[in-house]
Scaffold this motif. Structure first.
Motif, mmCIF file in Angstrom:
data_model
loop_
_atom_site.group_PDB
_atom_site.id
_atom_site.type_symbol
_atom_site.label_atom_id
_atom_site.label_comp_id
_atom_site.label_asym_id
_atom_site.label_seq_id
_atom_site.Cartn_x
_atom_site.Cartn_y
_atom_site.Cartn_z
ATOM 1 N N ILE A 176 -6.610 2.278 -2.870
ATOM 2 C CA ILE A 176 -5.329 1.583 -3.064
ATOM 3 C C ILE A 176 -5.168 0.502 -1.997
ATOM 4 O O ILE A 176 -4.798 -0.632 -2.292
ATOM 5 C CB ILE A 176 -4.146 2.577 -3.000
ATOM 6 C CG1 ILE A 176 -4.270 3.622 -4.097
ATOM 7 C CG2 ILE A 176 -2.814 1.832 -3.142
ATOM 8 C CD1 ILE A 176 -3.141 4.634 -4.113
ATOM 9 N N PHE B 293 0.832 -1.203 0.000
ATOM 10 C CA PHE B 293 0.000 0.000 0.000
ATOM 11 C C PHE B 293 0.863 1.247 0.000
ATOM 12 O O PHE B 293 0.663 2.161 -0.810
ATOM 13 C CB PHE B 293 -0.930 -0.003 1.218
ATOM 14 C CG PHE B 293 -1.477 1.341 1.569
ATOM 15 C CD1 PHE B 293 -2.382 1.975 0.727
ATOM 16 C CD2 PHE B 293 -1.089 1.989 2.730
ATOM 17 C CE1 PHE B 293 -2.886 3.228 1.038
ATOM 18 C CE2 PHE B 293 -1.590 3.240 3.051
ATOM 19 C CZ PHE B 293 -2.478 3.855 2.199
ATOM 20 N N GLN C 202 -9.075 8.000 -2.400
ATOM 21 C CA GLN C 202 -8.412 7.167 -3.410
ATOM 22 C C GLN C 202 -7.333 6.299 -2.751
ATOM 23 O O GLN C 202 -7.085 5.171 -3.167
ATOM 24 C CB GLN C 202 -7.814 8.046 -4.505
ATOM 25 C CG GLN C 202 -7.352 7.285 -5.732
ATOM 26 C CD GLN C 202 -8.471 6.510 -6.405
ATOM 27 O OE1 GLN C 202 -9.609 6.960 -6.434
ATOM 28 N NE2 GLN C 202 -8.174 5.331 -6.911
ATOM 29 N N LEU C 203 -6.703 6.823 -1.681
ATOM 30 C CA LEU C 203 -5.721 6.018 -0.954
ATOM 31 C C LEU C 203 -6.406 4.808 -0.315
ATOM 32 O O LEU C 203 -5.837 3.721 -0.261
ATOM 33 C CB LEU C 203 -5.024 6.856 0.117
ATOM 34 C CG LEU C 203 -4.139 7.998 -0.386
ATOM 35 C CD1 LEU C 203 -3.443 8.682 0.778
ATOM 36 C CD2 LEU C 203 -3.113 7.484 -1.375
ATOM 37 N N ALA D 60 1.014 3.754 -2.979
ATOM 38 C CA ALA D 60 0.415 5.079 -2.788
ATOM 39 C C ALA D 60 1.403 6.171 -3.186
ATOM 40 O O ALA D 60 1.049 7.100 -3.926
ATOM 41 C CB ALA D 60 -0.022 5.243 -1.341
ATOM 42 N N SER E 271 1.863 6.211 -6.913
ATOM 43 C CA SER E 271 0.682 6.721 -7.634
ATOM 44 C C SER E 271 0.588 8.234 -7.516
ATOM 45 O O SER E 271 0.219 8.900 -8.476
ATOM 46 C CB SER E 271 -0.633 6.160 -7.096
ATOM 47 O OG SER E 271 -0.492 4.888 -6.640
ATOM 48 N N LEU E 272 0.908 8.760 -6.315
ATOM 49 C CA LEU E 272 0.823 10.212 -6.137
ATOM 50 C C LEU E 272 1.827 10.910 -7.063
ATOM 51 O O LEU E 272 1.486 11.893 -7.729
ATOM 52 C CB LEU E 272 1.106 10.589 -4.683
ATOM 53 C CG LEU E 272 -0.046 10.302 -3.708
ATOM 54 C CD1 LEU E 272 0.396 10.492 -2.277
ATOM 55 C CD2 LEU E 272 -1.227 11.211 -4.007
ATOM 56 N N ASN F 259 -3.809 3.679 -10.253
ATOM 57 C CA ASN F 259 -4.220 4.776 -9.381
ATOM 58 C C ASN F 259 -3.526 6.087 -9.738
ATOM 59 O O ASN F 259 -4.084 7.157 -9.507
ATOM 60 C CB ASN F 259 -3.969 4.407 -7.923
ATOM 61 C CG ASN F 259 -4.892 3.298 -7.477
ATOM 62 O OD1 ASN F 259 -6.092 3.493 -7.397
ATOM 63 N ND2 ASN F 259 -4.343 2.123 -7.236
#
Lengths: 288, 215
Positions: free
Chosen positions: A204, A73, A200-201, A77, A80-81, A147
């Motif tokens: 994920i 995760f 959105q997290l 995360a 993705s950010l 994501n």
């Protein structure tokens, strides 16, 4: 929030509400009772089926699996950010040769099911000579690509929801395009979209469970393993309950942060009511 | 191209099952989601609590876990035999219903407060306020996000592949037995999904244009 939909109840409505309350409670208790009864009938509550969770070694494995989930995760995360930010900037570029590939990238990866992406990474690439692929990498890369594309859209619609005056004022005081974006637009957009970004997290975090299907040894994988231990009576339902509680707990913590942030950003007299509702609908639209 | 044409039978079967999962779950999710959405805005406290509880718990549970529970846990309860497809449909519907409910609720929130107040002022009860005034207006602003929910549902059907349902996500496993290269099979599957999602997106845009309301 929706209390405008009905009047404060009068004496008749109050009586009706009491009746409806009782009916609801009875219906819920009946359903819950039936499920609990089936659990009881099939021996899900017997000590033998739960004994496996009392071993320190098993508890350690559960902790390890939770950490494996959190590791996928966290890395997913962060990537993705970063990817989302890059793609969002790319999509808003004035140069077509940057904008068009970024747009295609976002649209493409948003349309492919995440599980198929992970399968492409894990089953598809190794025969082509990609020999460092592990289930962990497959999960993380899949999460980041999918994501990242979703977050790019979130960032972009955050920037687009800002009044044009912001951008114009930035240019008027002589800032360059990159400065306008990084100093003026992005901070506001991220702030406006923070609840969406955090939810959105949560997505994920939930999607790390797909790693189970590409044999990443996370919580669900462990649940299956524990649940098929014959000598403890194959406690698949107990292990699903335990793992489920961990997942729901972790996600609720993140959702709680999202709610807190939302309340915090609502306190500041920034966005007017209409804008906020539009954003919320947008959020539903994007995070689904 | 050969990979697709030589194994057309499996591709057709896989995507047929995907579409079955999608359409049946969509209907159930819509019905269940509307009920839950109604519970969440209802004047009765326990109904609101029930709706909130349902949405909060299921939204924070991974779909894979729900499927896991239905596929492996349900048979242990001796409730009669159901096929994996039916169980997958149940899991998908229960999961998607929360998104439908939340979308409906935020749609209701976009309707200006004055509308509900006016409806109450002329003496409409809750049921009529909702059905005659609020929902017809909420419906329009809800169309695009609702289509996104269905697009997500279409993509989520692939999760069923992990639980013995022979749909599009399972094509790779079946074809690897026939010795086809995994990457080409998966790229075809991805491409077909992109097409299906594209069709739904076009539909979304057309409906949006048709039902758009200036506010």
């Amino acid at each position: 929030m929706t209390s405008v939909l009905f009047d404060a109840p009068g004496p008749r409505a109050k009586k009706l509400n009491v009746v409806l309350n009782i009916v609801t409670v009875i219906v819920v208790l009946t359903i819950a009772g039936f499920i609990a009864y089936r659990f009881y009938e099939t021996g899900q509550f017997t000590e033998a089926k739960w004994k496996i969770f009392s071993f320190p070694l098993v508890q350690e494995r559960i902790l390890e699996a939770t950490l494996a989930t959190l590791k996928a995760f966290a890395l997913g995360a962060v990537l993705s950010l970063i990817l989302g930010l890059i793609l969002a900037i790319g999509r808003m570029s004035d140069h077509a040769w940057v904008r068009i590939p970024c747009t295609w990238f976002v649209e493409l990866f948003r349309a492919v099911p995440l599980l198929i992406l992970m399968m492409i990474m894990y089953y598809g690439l190794p025969p082509l000579g990609v020999d460092f692929m592990t289930p962990f990498l497959a999960v993380v890369i899949g999460l980041a690509l999918y994501n990242g594309s979703v977050l790019a859209e979130v960032f972009r619609s955050g920037v687009e929801s800002l009044p044009t005056g912001q951008r114009e004022a930035g240019y008027a005081i002589g800032l360059r395009k990159s400065q306008v974006l990084s100093i003026i637009l992005m901070p506001q957009a991220i702030r406006a979209m923070l609840p969406v970004i955090i939810s959105q997290l949560v997505v994920i975090l939930k999607d790390t469970a797909l790693g189970f299907i590409v044999t990443y040894q996370e919580l669900l994988f462990l649940a299956k393993y524990l649940g098929t231990q014959g000598q403890y009576g194959s406690p698949i339902i107990p292990s699903a309950i335990v793992v489920g509680a961990i997942y729901v707990g972790l996600c609720l913590i993140l959702s709680g942060i999202a709610k807190f942030v939302e309340a915090w950003s609502r306190r500041s007299p920034k966005a007017s009511k209409g804008v906020e509702e539009k954003l919320q609908l947008e959020a539903e639209n994007l995070s689904a | 191209m050969d990979t697709l044409l030589n194994n057309l039978d499996l591709f057709v079967l896989g995507f047929k099952n995907t579409l079955i999962l999608f359409s049946v779950s969509a209907v159930f999710a819509l019905v269940l989601g509307t009920i839950v959405g109604a519970l969440r805005v209802s004047p009765v406290t326990s109904m609101r609590a029930l709706g909130t509880f349902y949405v909060n718990v299921i939204r924070n549970t991974p779909l894979t876990l729900l499927m896991f529970f239905f596929a492996f846990g349900y048979p242990k309860l001796n409730l009669g035999n159901l096929s994996f497809t039916t169980l997958a449909i149940m899991a998908l519907s229960i999961y998607t219903a929360t998104y439908v409910a939340e979308t409906l609720r935020s749609g209701i929130n976009t309707v200006p407060v004055g509308q509900a107040e006016a409806a109450r002022a002329i003496g409409l009860p809750f049921g009529q306020t909702m059905s005659l005034v609020i929902l017809p207006q909420a419906f329009r602003s809800v169309i695009p996000p609702m289509m996104s929910v269905f697009i997500a549902l279409l993509k989520n059907t692939t999760v069923a592949a992990g639980f013995s349902v022979a749909e599009a996500g399972a094509i790779r496993a079946n074809l690897s037995e026939r010795g086809e290269p995994a990457i080409i099979v998966l790229l075809w599957v991805a491409l077909i999904f992109i097409l299906l999602v594209g069709i739904l997106s076009v539909l979304q845009r057309r409906l949006e244009k048709k039902w758009k309301v200036a506010r």
